[in-house]
Motif scaffolding. Structure first.
Motif, PDB file in Angstrom:
ATOM      1  N   LYS A 142      59.414  -8.573 -25.154  1.00 35.97           N
ATOM      2  CA  LYS A 142      59.518  -7.309 -24.415  1.00 35.97           C
ATOM      3  C   LYS A 142      58.192  -6.559 -24.439  1.00 35.97           C
ATOM      4  N   ARG A 143      57.495  -6.616 -25.548  1.00 34.76           N
ATOM      5  CA  ARG A 143      56.186  -5.959 -25.611  1.00 34.76           C
ATOM      6  C   ARG A 143      55.223  -6.585 -24.606  1.00 34.76           C
ATOM      7  N   LEU A 144      55.212  -7.916 -24.558  1.00 39.66           N
ATOM      8  CA  LEU A 144      54.313  -8.616 -23.639  1.00 39.66           C
ATOM      9  C   LEU A 144      54.700  -8.356 -22.181  1.00 39.66           C
ATOM     10  N   LEU A 145      55.984  -8.312 -21.902  1.00 39.05           N
ATOM     11  CA  LEU A 145      56.428  -7.964 -20.555  1.00 39.05           C
ATOM     12  C   LEU A 145      55.953  -6.560 -20.180  1.00 39.05           C
ATOM     13  N   GLY A 146      55.942  -5.662 -21.159  1.00 39.77           N
ATOM     14  CA  GLY A 146      55.439  -4.318 -20.911  1.00 39.77           C
ATOM     15  C   GLY A 146      53.960  -4.297 -20.584  1.00 39.77           C
ATOM     16  N   VAL A 147      53.198  -5.186 -21.209  1.00 37.02           N
ATOM     17  CA  VAL A 147      51.769  -5.290 -20.896  1.00 37.02           C
ATOM     18  C   VAL A 147      51.583  -5.715 -19.433  1.00 37.02           C
ATOM     19  N   VAL A 148      52.350  -6.707 -18.994  1.00 34.49           N
ATOM     20  CA  VAL A 148      52.248  -7.179 -17.613  1.00 34.49           C
ATOM     21  C   VAL A 148      52.746  -6.108 -16.649  1.00 34.49           C
ATOM     22  N   GLU A 149      53.818  -5.418 -17.017  1.00 38.10           N
ATOM     23  CA  GLU A 149      54.345  -4.336 -16.172  1.00 38.10           C
ATOM     24  C   GLU A 149      53.277  -3.272 -15.930  1.00 38.10           C
ATOM     25  N   LYS A 150      52.577  -2.900 -16.984  1.00 36.10           N
ATOM     26  CA  LYS A 150      51.513  -1.901 -16.868  1.00 36.10           C
ATOM     27  C   LYS A 150      50.379  -2.417 -15.997  1.00 36.10           C
ATOM     28  N   ARG A 151      50.021  -3.685 -16.174  1.00 39.03           N
ATOM     29  CA  ARG A 151      48.928  -4.277 -15.396  1.00 39.03           C
ATOM     30  C   ARG A 151      49.231  -4.268 -13.904  1.00 39.03           C
ATOM     31  N   LEU A 152      50.500  -4.419 -13.544  1.00 43.03           N
ATOM     32  CA  LEU A 152      50.877  -4.535 -12.140  1.00 43.03           C
ATOM     33  C   LEU A 152      51.026  -3.186 -11.431  1.00 43.03           C
ATOM     34  N   GLU A 153      50.797  -2.115 -12.131  1.00 38.00           N
ATOM     35  CA  GLU A 153      50.841  -0.798 -11.470  1.00 38.00           C
ATOM     36  C   GLU A 153      49.774  -0.740 -10.380  1.00 38.00           C
ATOM     37  N   GLY A 180      65.812 -20.318 -17.310  1.00 39.37           N
ATOM     38  CA  GLY A 180      65.799 -21.388 -18.302  1.00 39.37           C
ATOM     39  C   GLY A 180      66.442 -20.982 -19.619  1.00 39.37           C
ATOM     40  N   TYR A 181      66.140 -19.785 -20.090  1.00 36.93           N
ATOM     41  CA  TYR A 181      66.644 -19.321 -21.380  1.00 36.93           C
ATOM     42  C   TYR A 181      67.852 -18.395 -21.235  1.00 36.93           C
ATOM     43  N   ASN A 182      68.184 -18.013 -20.009  1.00 38.78           N
ATOM     44  CA  ASN A 182      69.305 -17.092 -19.764  1.00 38.78           C
ATOM     45  C   ASN A 182      69.156 -15.809 -20.580  1.00 38.78           C
ATOM     46  N   GLY A 183      67.924 -15.293 -20.579  1.00 38.42           N
ATOM     47  CA  GLY A 183      67.621 -14.148 -21.430  1.00 38.42           C
ATOM     48  C   GLY A 183      67.548 -12.813 -20.725  1.00 38.42           C
ATOM     49  N   SER A 184      68.023 -12.743 -19.483  1.00 47.20           N
ATOM     50  CA  SER A 184      67.873 -11.504 -18.705  1.00 47.20           C
ATOM     51  C   SER A 184      68.479 -10.294 -19.401  1.00 47.20           C
ATOM     52  N   GLU A 185      69.695 -10.444 -19.877  1.00 47.49           N
ATOM     53  CA  GLU A 185      70.364  -9.312 -20.512  1.00 47.49           C
ATOM     54  C   GLU A 185      69.755  -8.994 -21.867  1.00 47.49           C
ATOM     55  N   LYS A 186      69.509 -10.023 -22.662  1.00 42.73           N
ATOM     56  CA  LYS A 186      68.960  -9.810 -23.999  1.00 42.73           C
ATOM     57  C   LYS A 186      67.616  -9.098 -23.936  1.00 42.73           C
ATOM     58  N   LEU A 187      66.786  -9.468 -22.961  1.00 43.01           N
ATOM     59  CA  LEU A 187      65.444  -8.899 -22.842  1.00 43.01           C
ATOM     60  C   LEU A 187      65.399  -7.671 -21.952  1.00 43.01           C
ATOM     61  N   GLY A 188      66.493  -7.379 -21.268  1.00 38.95           N
ATOM     62  CA  GLY A 188      66.492  -6.236 -20.351  1.00 38.95           C
ATOM     63  C   GLY A 188      65.474  -6.401 -19.237  1.00 38.95           C
ATOM     64  N   LEU A 189      65.479  -7.551 -18.582  1.00 38.20           N
ATOM     65  CA  LEU A 189      64.459  -7.824 -17.560  1.00 38.20           C
ATOM     66  C   LEU A 189      64.487  -6.806 -16.422  1.00 38.20           C
ATOM     67  N   LYS A 190      65.632  -6.208 -16.199  1.00 40.73           N
ATOM     68  CA  LYS A 190      65.720  -5.185 -15.145  1.00 40.73           C
ATOM     69  C   LYS A 190      64.870  -3.964 -15.476  1.00 40.73           C
ATOM     70  N   ASP A 191      64.484  -3.817 -16.728  1.00 39.83           N
ATOM     71  CA  ASP A 191      63.641  -2.695 -17.139  1.00 39.83           C
ATOM     72  C   ASP A 191      62.167  -2.942 -16.846  1.00 39.83           C
ATOM     73  N   PHE A 192      61.867  -4.091 -16.260  1.00 40.03           N
ATOM     74  CA  PHE A 192      60.494  -4.438 -15.887  1.00 40.03           C
ATOM     75  C   PHE A 192      60.456  -4.752 -14.384  1.00 40.03           C
ATOM     76  N   PRO A 193      60.694  -3.734 -13.553  1.00 44.73           N
ATOM     77  CA  PRO A 193      60.846  -3.994 -12.109  1.00 44.73           C
ATOM     78  C   PRO A 193      59.585  -4.516 -11.446  1.00 44.73           C
ATOM     79  N   LYS A 194      58.432  -4.064 -11.892  1.00 41.39           N
ATOM     80  CA  LYS A 194      57.185  -4.562 -11.289  1.00 41.39           C
ATOM     81  C   LYS A 194      56.974  -6.030 -11.616  1.00 41.39           C
ATOM     82  N   VAL A 195      57.300  -6.409 -12.838  1.00 42.13           N
ATOM     83  CA  VAL A 195      57.171  -7.818 -13.231  1.00 42.13           C
ATOM     84  C   VAL A 195      58.100  -8.692 -12.401  1.00 42.13           C
ATOM     85  N   MET A 196      59.331  -8.256 -12.239  1.00 44.46           N
ATOM     86  CA  MET A 196      60.293  -9.085 -11.520  1.00 44.46           C
ATOM     87  C   MET A 196      59.961  -9.166 -10.031  1.00 44.46           C
ATOM     88  N   ALA A 197      59.489  -8.072  -9.467  1.00 43.87           N
ATOM     89  CA  ALA A 197      59.083  -8.092  -8.052  1.00 43.87           C
ATOM     90  C   ALA A 197      57.870  -9.003  -7.856  1.00 43.87           C
TER      91      ALA A 197
END
Length: 218
Positions: A142-153, A180-197
């Motif tokens: 989640k921390r690393l996803l946050g780094v990418v989310e910030k970068r994509l602003e 692959g890991y079915n981790g969407s809910e565990k990681l809260g991927l919806k909380d990283f909208p820029k990453v997912m887009a």
């Protein structure tokens, strides 16, 4: 080899980044599936290409000096192919080194941490009852996803001049977290909208989408 690059791979995130690059760079290649579940990576034939027994690896019959050249380590392969073709790695020094930094960010952070998350969350959940590994790698992913989310602003892709080997290196790992890991809910991927887009934006590229399907799992 008829002048084609020989790709030895499997459709894991590390394998996909290289087949995506080959497709996007319009390079002729011949794929060979290395089934790591059956131990193909430990055969003498594969070890001759990559002594570390990891996918992916390539053999370029037209390497430096016109001689056959083996390349292993997925990040090194991306850099090699980008240099070979002059594509997806800016010639502007600042942008070039920004791109290389993000490739190394994937190699040193995203890949190992996302991979450990997947291992403990999906594959070893019945073998390790201690909650610590899952929580540790969940938090780090989640921390690393946050780094990418910030970068994509304010950016469509990681580097300002467009789609690059940095995107190719990272987005397959985000896709793997989800499918692959079915981790969407565990990681809260919806909380990283820029990453997912951004991940979806990468997958909308026809050649990238094709590259993601090379050397599939049976």
């Amino acid at each position: 080899m008829a002048g084609k690059i020989q790709l030895y791979s499997l459709a894991t995130p590390n394998g996909q980044k290289v087949s995506v690059a080959l497709e996007e760079m319009d390079l002729e290649y011949e794929p060979h599936t290395i089934n790591i579940m059956k131990g193909d990576q430990f055969t003498p034939e594969f070890i001759a290409v990559n002594p570390n027994s990891k996918i992916p690896a390539i053999v370029d019959p037209n390497g430096p000096g016109g001689k056959e050249f083996n390349v292993f380590e997925s990040g090194a392969i991306l850099l090699y192919l980008a240099e070979k073709t002059g594509k997806f790695l800016s010639q502007d020094p600042s942008l070039k080194w920004e791109t290389i930094q993000w490739v190394f960010f994937q190699m040193g952070g995203i890949g190992p941490m996302f991979g450990q998350f997947g291992h403990f969350f999906k594959y070893a959940k019945d073998k390790c009852l201690d909650p610590y590994p899952v929580e540790r790698y969940t938090n780090e992913a989640k921390r690393l996803l946050g780094v990418v989310e910030k970068r994509l602003e304010g950016r469509d892709f990681l580097i300002d001049d467009g789609y690059s080997i940095a995107d190719m290196a990272i987005f397959p790992w985000v896709q793997c977290l989800e499918t692959g890991y079915n981790g969407s809910e565990k990681l809260g991927l919806k909380d990283f909208p820029k990453v997912m887009a951004w991940k979806n934006r990468c997958l909308e590229r026809p050649k990238t989408a094709k590259g993601m399907k090379v050397c599939p799992f049976n």
